[in-house]
Motif scaffolding. Sequence first.
Motif, PDB file in Angstrom:
ATOM      1  N   SER A 162      -2.858  -3.220  10.139  1.00  0.00           N
ATOM      2  CA  SER A 162      -3.610  -4.265   9.451  1.00  0.00           C
ATOM      3  C   SER A 162      -2.747  -5.510   9.235  1.00  0.00           C
ATOM      4  O   SER A 162      -1.633  -5.412   8.710  1.00  0.00           O
ATOM      5  CB  SER A 162      -4.103  -3.759   8.097  1.00  0.00           C
ATOM      6  OG  SER A 162      -4.651  -4.824   7.338  1.00  0.00           O
ATOM      7  N   ASP A 204      -9.787  -3.373  11.426  1.00  0.00           N
ATOM      8  CA  ASP A 204      -8.933  -3.200  10.254  1.00  0.00           C
ATOM      9  C   ASP A 204      -9.585  -2.227   9.268  1.00  0.00           C
ATOM     10  O   ASP A 204     -10.685  -2.485   8.768  1.00  0.00           O
ATOM     11  CB  ASP A 204      -8.703  -4.558   9.597  1.00  0.00           C
ATOM     12  CG  ASP A 204      -7.584  -4.555   8.581  1.00  0.00           C
ATOM     13  OD1 ASP A 204      -7.160  -3.473   8.163  1.00  0.00           O
ATOM     14  OD2 ASP A 204      -7.129  -5.663   8.209  1.00  0.00           O
ATOM     15  N   LEU A 260       4.364  -0.972   3.364  1.00  0.00           N
ATOM     16  CA  LEU A 260       3.647   0.301   3.416  1.00  0.00           C
ATOM     17  C   LEU A 260       4.631   1.426   3.104  1.00  0.00           C
ATOM     18  O   LEU A 260       5.692   1.521   3.724  1.00  0.00           O
ATOM     19  CB  LEU A 260       3.017   0.509   4.797  1.00  0.00           C
ATOM     20  CG  LEU A 260       2.259   1.825   5.022  1.00  0.00           C
ATOM     21  CD1 LEU A 260       1.079   1.957   4.066  1.00  0.00           C
ATOM     22  CD2 LEU A 260       1.774   1.910   6.475  1.00  0.00           C
ATOM     23  N   VAL A 306      -1.308  -6.075   5.598  1.00  0.00           N
ATOM     24  CA  VAL A 306      -0.279  -5.228   4.990  1.00  0.00           C
ATOM     25  C   VAL A 306       1.100  -5.861   5.122  1.00  0.00           C
ATOM     26  O   VAL A 306       1.562  -6.172   6.216  1.00  0.00           O
ATOM     27  CB  VAL A 306      -0.290  -3.827   5.628  1.00  0.00           C
ATOM     28  CG1 VAL A 306       0.849  -2.978   5.072  1.00  0.00           C
ATOM     29  CG2 VAL A 306      -1.628  -3.145   5.362  1.00  0.00           C
ATOM     30  N   ILE A 325       0.837  -1.203   0.000  1.00  0.00           N
ATOM     31  CA  ILE A 325       0.000   0.000   0.000  1.00  0.00           C
ATOM     32  C   ILE A 325       0.869   1.249   0.000  1.00  0.00           C
ATOM     33  O   ILE A 325       1.886   1.322   0.690  1.00  0.00           O
ATOM     34  CB  ILE A 325      -0.951   0.002   1.225  1.00  0.00           C
ATOM     35  CG1 ILE A 325      -1.924  -1.180   1.135  1.00  0.00           C
ATOM     36  CG2 ILE A 325      -1.729   1.318   1.312  1.00  0.00           C
ATOM     37  CD1 ILE A 325      -2.887  -1.297   2.287  1.00  0.00           C
ATOM     38  N   VAL A 371      -8.198  -1.360   6.310  1.00  0.00           N
ATOM     39  CA  VAL A 371      -7.786  -1.646   4.931  1.00  0.00           C
ATOM     40  C   VAL A 371      -8.905  -2.273   4.094  1.00  0.00           C
ATOM     41  O   VAL A 371      -9.133  -1.847   2.952  1.00  0.00           O
ATOM     42  CB  VAL A 371      -6.505  -2.506   4.917  1.00  0.00           C
ATOM     43  CG1 VAL A 371      -6.207  -3.015   3.508  1.00  0.00           C
ATOM     44  CG2 VAL A 371      -5.327  -1.694   5.444  1.00  0.00           C
ATOM     45  N   LEU A 394      -3.582   8.011   8.872  1.00  0.00           N
ATOM     46  CA  LEU A 394      -3.904   6.926   7.946  1.00  0.00           C
ATOM     47  C   LEU A 394      -2.815   5.857   7.942  1.00  0.00           C
ATOM     48  O   LEU A 394      -3.102   4.657   8.017  1.00  0.00           O
ATOM     49  CB  LEU A 394      -4.087   7.477   6.531  1.00  0.00           C
ATOM     50  CG  LEU A 394      -5.430   8.127   6.220  1.00  0.00           C
ATOM     51  CD1 LEU A 394      -5.349   8.948   4.942  1.00  0.00           C
ATOM     52  CD2 LEU A 394      -6.530   7.068   6.114  1.00  0.00           C
ATOM     53  N   VAL A 403      -3.752   5.078  -1.326  1.00  0.00           N
ATOM     54  CA  VAL A 403      -4.674   5.848  -0.496  1.00  0.00           C
ATOM     55  C   VAL A 403      -4.233   7.311  -0.566  1.00  0.00           C
ATOM     56  O   VAL A 403      -3.147   7.662  -0.112  1.00  0.00           O
ATOM     57  CB  VAL A 403      -4.661   5.352   0.963  1.00  0.00           C
ATOM     58  CG1 VAL A 403      -5.611   6.192   1.820  1.00  0.00           C
ATOM     59  CG2 VAL A 403      -5.035   3.879   1.022  1.00  0.00           C
ATOM     60  N   LYS A 433      -2.887   3.819  11.135  1.00  0.00           N
ATOM     61  CA  LYS A 433      -3.997   2.862  11.176  1.00  0.00           C
ATOM     62  C   LYS A 433      -3.786   1.723  10.186  1.00  0.00           C
ATOM     63  O   LYS A 433      -4.002   0.541  10.503  1.00  0.00           O
ATOM     64  CB  LYS A 433      -5.311   3.594  10.878  1.00  0.00           C
ATOM     65  CG  LYS A 433      -6.565   2.748  11.090  1.00  0.00           C
ATOM     66  CD  LYS A 433      -6.763   2.400  12.556  1.00  0.00           C
ATOM     67  CE  LYS A 433      -8.048   1.624  12.771  1.00  0.00           C
ATOM     68  NZ  LYS A 433      -8.189   1.183  14.177  1.00  0.00           N
ATOM     69  N   ILE A 434      -3.346   2.047   8.970  1.00  0.00           N
ATOM     70  CA  ILE A 434      -3.128   1.023   7.952  1.00  0.00           C
ATOM     71  C   ILE A 434      -2.034   0.060   8.373  1.00  0.00           C
ATOM     72  O   ILE A 434      -2.116  -1.161   8.131  1.00  0.00           O
ATOM     73  CB  ILE A 434      -2.793   1.693   6.599  1.00  0.00           C
ATOM     74  CG1 ILE A 434      -4.045   2.387   6.040  1.00  0.00           C
ATOM     75  CG2 ILE A 434      -2.259   0.683   5.592  1.00  0.00           C
ATOM     76  CD1 ILE A 434      -3.757   3.319   4.873  1.00  0.00           C
TER      77      ILE A 434
END
Length: 419
Positions: free
Chosen positions: A22, A303, A28, A25, A3, A305, A15, A67, A18-19
């Motif tokens: 997950s 989650d 990142l 993931v 991501i 995502v 963001l 995102v 939080k991502i």
Amino acid sequence: MRILVVGGGGREHALAWKIAQSPLVEELWCAPGNPGIARVAKLLPVRADDVEALAAEARRLRVDLVVVGPEAPLVLGLADRLARDGVPVFGPSAAAAEIEGSKAFAKDVMLAAGIPTAGHGTFDAPEPALAFARARGGRVVVKADGLAAGKGVVVAGSLAEAERAISDMLVGRIHGTAGERVVVEELLEGREASVIALADGARVRLLPAAQDHKRVGDGDQGPNTGGMGAFSPAPQVTPAVAREVEERVLLPALRELARRGRPFRGALYAGVMLTPAGLRVLEFNARLGDPETQPLLMRLRGDLVPALLAAARGDLSDVRLDVDPRPAVGVVLAAEGYPAKPATGDVLDGLGGPFDPEVQVFHAGTAAGPDGRVVSSGGRVLTVCALGEDLAAARGRAYAALGTIRLRGGHYRKDIGVG
């Protein structure tokens, strides 16, 4: 999943934070990011508005989802460019993002969809705009039509203020091309709230409502800013009001955009006011709010995502959002001189805490200094957020943490979360 988050402010830090939680993931990245984001993601030295470079990075890294945080790359067509490469993107096309990129277009959508809003006029010359304002005794709101980094709105309480704002925008061009056209609307009275939803083109999933504090000083004094803090839930947005916003505002906007061949996928933000005459929409944004996102994501359980990916793919039908019932408060630490001419390059001390476990410090306008220390690089430097059993507890935690962070000339409002 691999991501890429686009942006480098407090919203993007929240963001990425939080991502990164997950289990889906694997990798990142964030472009361009900031020192806080670097703790949870790999940074890419690419500007958020460099559409071609971002698309090239997405291809090189073989990302599964992009995102997009800020509005500028959306208005410039980043989602369209990524779509041509087959990359799922959380964020609307340039055509759909015009609902934020042009205040006049947003008003046109509202009128066509029957969405309640303030009476207004759109002007590209000063005299008709001044006549509109004078007919209302100067009690108007003057808005630059285009993107102005949250600073293109003047709430005028007198004719002199209205005349100055119209002249500054249409004659002085203080907002450049963004102010070549202005929307002047009647000044409404009531309580404001931010209602943000994930949208897939036809359906929405509402995030909890928030209340933003726009003016720089306590008691809502001073000039408008990009936002000096926010809290959630907004007590004025009862379940009944939330349903009304969904049914009378968000879904009609999606239907009208789809009718125009501009399906909206991403985060649709409605700034609303609850007036004595009922609900009115002040503005639409084509992305998550800043600083609202920071306390909102503190409250979101589970989650994120799958919800972002479902919106990007156009099917939120199976998505349910789990919200922590506890309130959250986010307070912005701003640089000396903000919002006019913020100082930069000042060292931030105390970022290492220790902080309460229910506190998160989200970086916004920060950069790595030459000696590796974190320095200020923008007007809004940090958003300090906290959860609490009630609003008072959340405020207490946020302000206690903020009190241990030092920035020369830094300032913040003392009344975030009061109302």
